[in-house]
Design a protein around this motif. Sequence first.
Motif, PDB file in Angstrom:
ATOM      1  N   SER A  41       0.829  -1.210   0.000  1.00 58.23           N
ATOM      2  CA  SER A  41       0.000   0.000   0.000  1.00 58.23           C
ATOM      3  C   SER A  41       0.867   1.266   0.000  1.00 58.23           C
ATOM      4  O   SER A  41       0.378   2.354   0.226  1.00 58.23           O
ATOM      5  CB  SER A  41      -0.939  -0.007   1.211  1.00 58.23           C
ATOM      6  N   ARG A  42       2.154   1.102  -0.273  1.00 60.84           N
ATOM      7  CA  ARG A  42       3.128   2.185  -0.414  1.00 60.84           C
ATOM      8  C   ARG A  42       3.451   2.901   0.891  1.00 60.84           C
ATOM      9  O   ARG A  42       3.985   3.988   0.889  1.00 60.84           O
ATOM     10  CB  ARG A  42       2.701   3.209  -1.478  1.00 60.84           C
ATOM     11  N   HIS A  43       3.167   2.311   2.040  1.00 63.63           N
ATOM     12  CA  HIS A  43       3.644   2.836   3.321  1.00 63.63           C
ATOM     13  C   HIS A  43       5.102   2.416   3.434  1.00 63.63           C
ATOM     14  O   HIS A  43       5.470   1.298   3.035  1.00 63.63           O
ATOM     15  CB  HIS A  43       2.831   2.272   4.489  1.00 63.63           C
ATOM     16  N   THR A  44       5.930   3.292   3.967  1.00 62.24           N
ATOM     17  CA  THR A  44       7.358   3.023   4.035  1.00 62.24           C
ATOM     18  C   THR A  44       7.871   3.231   5.454  1.00 62.24           C
ATOM     19  O   THR A  44       7.518   4.194   6.118  1.00 62.24           O
ATOM     20  CB  THR A  44       8.137   3.961   3.090  1.00 62.24           C
ATOM     21  N   VAL A  45       8.706   2.304   5.897  1.00 68.63           N
ATOM     22  CA  VAL A  45       9.421   2.439   7.164  1.00 68.63           C
ATOM     23  C   VAL A  45      10.895   2.340   6.815  1.00 68.63           C
ATOM     24  O   VAL A  45      11.310   1.464   6.052  1.00 68.63           O
ATOM     25  CB  VAL A  45       9.033   1.328   8.166  1.00 68.63           C
ATOM     26  N   SER A  46      11.691   3.252   7.358  1.00 71.38           N
ATOM     27  CA  SER A  46      13.130   3.215   7.072  1.00 71.38           C
ATOM     28  C   SER A  46      13.903   3.469   8.346  1.00 71.38           C
ATOM     29  O   SER A  46      13.352   3.956   9.343  1.00 71.38           O
ATOM     30  CB  SER A  46      13.490   4.265   6.011  1.00 71.38           C
ATOM     31  N   GLY A  47      15.171   3.125   8.323  1.00 70.77           N
ATOM     32  CA  GLY A  47      16.015   3.329   9.487  1.00 70.77           C
ATOM     33  C   GLY A  47      17.479   3.285   9.117  1.00 70.77           C
ATOM     34  O   GLY A  47      17.857   2.999   7.975  1.00 70.77           O
ATOM     35  N   TYR A  48      18.283   3.556  10.097  1.00 73.34           N
ATOM     36  CA  TYR A  48      19.731   3.593   9.953  1.00 73.34           C
ATOM     37  C   TYR A  48      20.279   2.196   9.709  1.00 73.34           C
ATOM     38  O   TYR A  48      19.965   1.259  10.437  1.00 73.34           O
ATOM     39  CB  TYR A  48      20.334   4.191  11.225  1.00 73.34           C
ATOM     40  N   GLU A  59      13.128  -4.218   1.813  1.00 73.49           N
ATOM     41  CA  GLU A  59      12.169  -5.054   1.102  1.00 73.49           C
ATOM     42  C   GLU A  59      11.116  -4.163   0.481  1.00 73.49           C
ATOM     43  O   GLU A  59      10.823  -3.084   1.004  1.00 73.49           O
ATOM     44  CB  GLU A  59      11.474  -5.990   2.111  1.00 73.49           C
ATOM     45  N   VAL A  60      10.517  -4.619  -0.592  1.00 75.63           N
ATOM     46  CA  VAL A  60       9.404  -3.908  -1.212  1.00 75.63           C
ATOM     47  C   VAL A  60       8.226  -4.866  -1.358  1.00 75.63           C
ATOM     48  O   VAL A  60       8.397  -6.085  -1.323  1.00 75.63           O
ATOM     49  CB  VAL A  60       9.777  -3.318  -2.599  1.00 75.63           C
ATOM     50  N   ASP A  61       7.051  -4.289  -1.520  1.00 81.24           N
ATOM     51  CA  ASP A  61       5.818  -5.054  -1.728  1.00 81.24           C
ATOM     52  C   ASP A  61       5.502  -6.011  -0.572  1.00 81.24           C
ATOM     53  O   ASP A  61       5.052  -7.140  -0.786  1.00 81.24           O
ATOM     54  CB  ASP A  61       5.864  -5.822  -3.055  1.00 81.24           C
ATOM     55  N   VAL A  62       5.753  -5.559   0.656  1.00 83.27           N
ATOM     56  CA  VAL A  62       5.412  -6.338   1.840  1.00 83.27           C
ATOM     57  C   VAL A  62       3.943  -6.069   2.164  1.00 83.27           C
ATOM     58  O   VAL A  62       3.540  -4.905   2.251  1.00 83.27           O
ATOM     59  CB  VAL A  62       6.294  -5.925   3.038  1.00 83.27           C
ATOM     60  N   PRO A  63       3.125  -7.100   2.306  1.00 85.42           N
ATOM     61  CA  PRO A  63       1.733  -6.865   2.695  1.00 85.42           C
ATOM     62  C   PRO A  63       1.702  -6.104   4.028  1.00 85.42           C
ATOM     63  O   PRO A  63       2.471  -6.421   4.939  1.00 85.42           O
ATOM     64  CB  PRO A  63       1.144  -8.271   2.832  1.00 85.42           C
ATOM     65  N   ILE A  64       0.842  -5.120   4.118  1.00 86.91           N
ATOM     66  CA  ILE A  64       0.793  -4.260   5.301  1.00 86.91           C
ATOM     67  C   ILE A  64       0.609  -5.070   6.582  1.00 86.91           C
ATOM     68  O   ILE A  64       1.183  -4.739   7.616  1.00 86.91           O
ATOM     69  CB  ILE A  64      -0.302  -3.160   5.171  1.00 86.91           C
ATOM     70  N   GLU A  65      -0.126  -6.172   6.511  1.00 89.97           N
ATOM     71  CA  GLU A  65      -0.342  -6.996   7.707  1.00 89.97           C
ATOM     72  C   GLU A  65       0.928  -7.741   8.136  1.00 89.97           C
ATOM     73  O   GLU A  65       1.004  -8.260   9.236  1.00 89.97           O
ATOM     74  CB  GLU A  65      -1.517  -7.976   7.502  1.00 89.97           C
ATOM     75  N   HIS A  66       1.955  -7.777   7.284  1.00 85.32           N
ATOM     76  CA  HIS A  66       3.224  -8.439   7.622  1.00 85.32           C
ATOM     77  C   HIS A  66       4.303  -7.448   8.058  1.00 85.32           C
ATOM     78  O   HIS A  66       5.409  -7.854   8.411  1.00 85.32           O
ATOM     79  CB  HIS A  66       3.743  -9.242   6.435  1.00 85.32           C
ATOM     80  N   LEU A  67       3.982  -6.163   8.018  1.00 85.39           N
ATOM     81  CA  LEU A  67       4.991  -5.141   8.317  1.00 85.39           C
ATOM     82  C   LEU A  67       5.572  -5.288   9.725  1.00 85.39           C
ATOM     83  O   LEU A  67       6.784  -5.244   9.900  1.00 85.39           O
ATOM     84  CB  LEU A  67       4.411  -3.739   8.131  1.00 85.39           C
TER      85      LEU A  67
END
Length: 191
Positions: A41-48, A59-67
Amino acid sequence: MEPTTVDTTALTLPDGPRKGGEALPVAGAPQAREWRITTTSRHTVSGYLPPWATEDPSEVDVPIEHLAARLVDVHHYADFEGQTVRNARRTGHDGAEPADLHVLCGSIDCVPFAADPDPRVPTVNLNLTPECWLSDLGPDDVLRLVAQLRAQADRLAYEVHPALVAARADWAAAHGDGADAVAVHLVGSRT
């Protein structure tokens, strides 16, 4: 729902800052990077992503319920080698040939979303022997272990080694060259 981006470098964990310290930079390591997990759903989490980390958990295209599960799996590490010693025999006295045994190897690890607070900062996991690990060692723990290993090395060098040399000299004096080190005399037998 509109896509969001979360930068975890400023994330405050519930317990606040924990003990720990900065890992020594690895010589020749690339500049610090950023890992990024993007959902379907194009939500992004990033970190150092530290320069010493071996793998990038992006990773890309991770189902939101697996985030949430993916974030728990983010694990930065860098392995280090230990020492190789000769193992006289394998367990169980199975008659196997001597083999090399790898000891005191391990890794620097950081699991930023761990349930336990200690692994959220870089720690050391040390494999003493194949069956024995010391885990989540902080800087003070590593220095304490170094002091204990030095003390044991000194004991081996200055107490055990001289005692072994003396024991072998005593044994040789009592048994000659060792060829007939064990002599069995039965009571009542002729010698």
